[in-house]
Design an enzyme around this catalytic site. Sequence first.
Site, mmCIF file in Angstrom:
data_model
loop_
_atom_site.group_PDB
_atom_site.id
_atom_site.type_symbol
_atom_site.label_atom_id
_atom_site.label_comp_id
_atom_site.label_asym_id
_atom_site.label_seq_id
_atom_site.Cartn_x
_atom_site.Cartn_y
_atom_site.Cartn_z
ATOM 1 N N HIS A 13 -37.713 -17.594 -23.707
ATOM 2 C CA HIS A 13 -36.648 -17.726 -24.723
ATOM 3 C C HIS A 13 -37.056 -18.825 -25.705
ATOM 4 C CE1 HIS A 13 -32.203 -17.712 -25.931
ATOM 5 N NE2 HIS A 13 -32.798 -18.585 -26.731
ATOM 6 N N HIS A 15 -37.213 -20.107 -30.071
ATOM 7 C CA HIS A 15 -36.946 -19.967 -31.511
ATOM 8 C C HIS A 15 -38.129 -20.532 -32.287
ATOM 9 C CE1 HIS A 15 -32.715 -18.917 -30.844
ATOM 10 N NE2 HIS A 15 -32.819 -19.727 -29.805
ATOM 11 N N LEU A 16 -38.770 -19.671 -33.084
ATOM 12 C CA LEU A 16 -39.938 -20.111 -33.853
ATOM 13 C C LEU A 16 -39.653 -20.278 -35.335
ATOM 14 C CD1 LEU A 16 -42.978 -18.094 -32.409
ATOM 15 C CD2 LEU A 16 -42.526 -20.547 -32.181
ATOM 16 N N ARG A 17 -38.481 -19.778 -35.802
ATOM 17 C CA ARG A 17 -38.163 -19.809 -37.242
ATOM 18 C C ARG A 17 -39.208 -19.030 -38.043
ATOM 19 N NH1 ARG A 17 -33.563 -21.127 -34.966
ATOM 20 N NH2 ARG A 17 -33.164 -23.349 -34.704
ATOM 21 N N ASN A 41 -33.090 -14.543 -34.479
ATOM 22 C CA ASN A 41 -31.996 -15.041 -35.332
ATOM 23 C C ASN A 41 -32.529 -15.759 -36.566
ATOM 24 O OD1 ASN A 41 -32.879 -17.180 -33.659
ATOM 25 N ND2 ASN A 41 -30.894 -18.229 -33.762
ATOM 26 N N LYS A 101 -31.517 -8.478 -28.426
ATOM 27 C CA LYS A 101 -30.710 -9.680 -28.246
ATOM 28 C C LYS A 101 -29.272 -9.475 -28.703
ATOM 29 C CE LYS A 101 -29.743 -13.964 -27.374
ATOM 30 N NZ LYS A 101 -30.397 -15.247 -27.396
ATOM 31 N N HIS A 138 -26.708 -13.843 -25.256
ATOM 32 C CA HIS A 138 -26.121 -15.165 -25.449
ATOM 33 C C HIS A 138 -24.714 -15.075 -24.878
ATOM 34 C CE1 HIS A 138 -25.623 -19.125 -27.540
ATOM 35 N NE2 HIS A 138 -24.371 -18.810 -27.240
ATOM 36 N N HIS A 176 -30.270 -18.765 -21.108
ATOM 37 C CA HIS A 176 -29.878 -20.181 -20.999
ATOM 38 C C HIS A 176 -28.548 -20.370 -20.264
ATOM 39 C CE1 HIS A 176 -27.775 -18.921 -24.615
ATOM 40 N NE2 HIS A 176 -28.824 -19.055 -25.388
ATOM 41 N N LEU A 221 -26.271 -25.118 -28.026
ATOM 42 C CA LEU A 221 -25.347 -24.108 -27.512
ATOM 43 C C LEU A 221 -26.099 -23.204 -26.544
ATOM 44 C CD1 LEU A 221 -23.340 -23.275 -30.741
ATOM 45 C CD2 LEU A 221 -22.494 -24.434 -28.686
ATOM 46 N N ASP A 249 -35.494 -22.218 -24.843
ATOM 47 C CA ASP A 249 -34.527 -22.242 -25.942
ATOM 48 C C ASP A 249 -34.843 -23.374 -26.918
ATOM 49 O OD1 ASP A 249 -32.421 -21.414 -27.508
ATOM 50 O OD2 ASP A 249 -30.887 -22.440 -26.334
HETATM 51 C C1 NCD Z 1 -30.245 -21.839 -31.229
HETATM 52 C C2 NCD Z 1 -30.827 -21.929 -32.631
HETATM 53 O O1 NCD Z 1 -30.782 -23.001 -33.240
HETATM 54 O O2 NCD Z 1 -31.367 -20.922 -33.119
HETATM 55 N N1 NCD Z 1 -29.450 -23.018 -30.989
HETATM 56 C C3 NCD Z 1 -29.116 -23.531 -29.787
HETATM 57 O O3 NCD Z 1 -28.342 -24.503 -29.739
HETATM 58 N N2 NCD Z 1 -29.620 -23.047 -28.671
HETATM 59 C C4 NCD Z 1 -29.476 -20.579 -31.068
HETATM 60 C C5 NCD Z 1 -29.108 -20.265 -29.628
HETATM 61 O O4 NCD Z 1 -29.965 -19.916 -28.823
HETATM 62 O O5 NCD Z 1 -27.925 -20.380 -29.289
HETATM 63 ZN ZN ZN Z 2 -31.692 -19.615 -28.131
#
Ligand code: NCD
Ligand code: ZN
Length: 345
Positions: A13, A15-17, A41, A101, A138, A176, A221, A249
């Site tokens: 899990h 996030h790479l943007r 996302n 997702k 989520h 998560h 979150l 995450d």
């Molecule tokens: C994540 C994000 O910033 O993309 N933020 C987080 O607090 N984990 C989104 C997510 O996984 O809820």
């Molecule tokens: Zn996440």
Amino acid sequence: MSSITITRPDDWHLHLRDGEQLRAVLPHTAKQFARAIIMPNLKPPVVTVDRVLAYRARILAALPASLQSGFEPLMTLYLTDNTPPSEIIRAKESGVVQGVKLYPAGATTHSDAGVTDIAQCYATLEAMEQNNLPLLVHGEVTDPDVDVFDKEKVFIDRILAPLTQRFPDLRIVFEHVTTRDAVAFVKESSSHVAATITAHHLLLNRNAIFQGGIRPHHFCLPVLKREIHRQALLEAATGGDPKFFLGTDSAPHSQASKENACGCAGIFTAHAAIELYAAAFEQAGALDKLEAFASFHGADFYQLARNKDSITLNKESWVIPEQLEFAGEKLIPLFAGESLAWKMV
Ligand code: NCD
Ligand code: ZN
């Protein structure tokens, strides 16, 4: 013990943007992990297989030359009220989409295009069940009347438990997990239900958000929970149960967007991901359980081969940088300026 060697782990899990931010954070993950499940996302969200393929190409192009053969992004499709079952077939046929997702609309960062009513998705979920494509969840309700610390538990009762009844053969990753309720739910569910656990939820409880003042870099979150929940997560992660596996995450936001009157949710941990998990497992006296959690259980659940090569961690104190470069801005990593006991060689 002064050194441990484990099969190279994967991050289930992440996030790479995108763009310059992607280029800034990707090397942190690629130097530790063989593969990572990439969250969809973005702005705009990755809602079609065409967007998945384009995003995957951008990730591969952003890899530094030295890491180019060593890291594989595992892609996900962002589920909306309107994702047609035909897109699931395309996703399966693409060979690169490993999951779909579910963000309840409004639950977290860039989730506004997410699902407003799960019943809208039944035909699509049925296609996923039939095509053996996992649903990544989520697990928080968005109802503003529900206390922020109860959103996960209420999600289990209202959405997730009924979903597992309706789609018994759908494979689900409860992402998560943060509560003992979620741990219990996953354990009681069939072998089709698994969960990821972050390093920060293993290391911190909700006191960390208010330690001597408000701490935006400890806000994510689902939000950190009470100590009893952290203990339940630690037990799940270190207990050897194949339903629980590593998912950082890691979620980068610039310093300016975190240290803000309305700060963004997300904790960045990719700079020291495996070392942070090692710290949590060592505290629990369970370093011998780290390899299965980090390197075996996730691959097995996703029905992918386990990695062949290994990494070594030395017991060697090092100090986490105060800040990292982030596309012309600053990124504050978890435990900035503090020391960690394990270091990946
Ligand atoms: C994540 C994000 O910033 O993309 N933020 C987080 O607090 N984990 C989104 C997510 O996984 O809820
Ligand atoms: Zn996440």
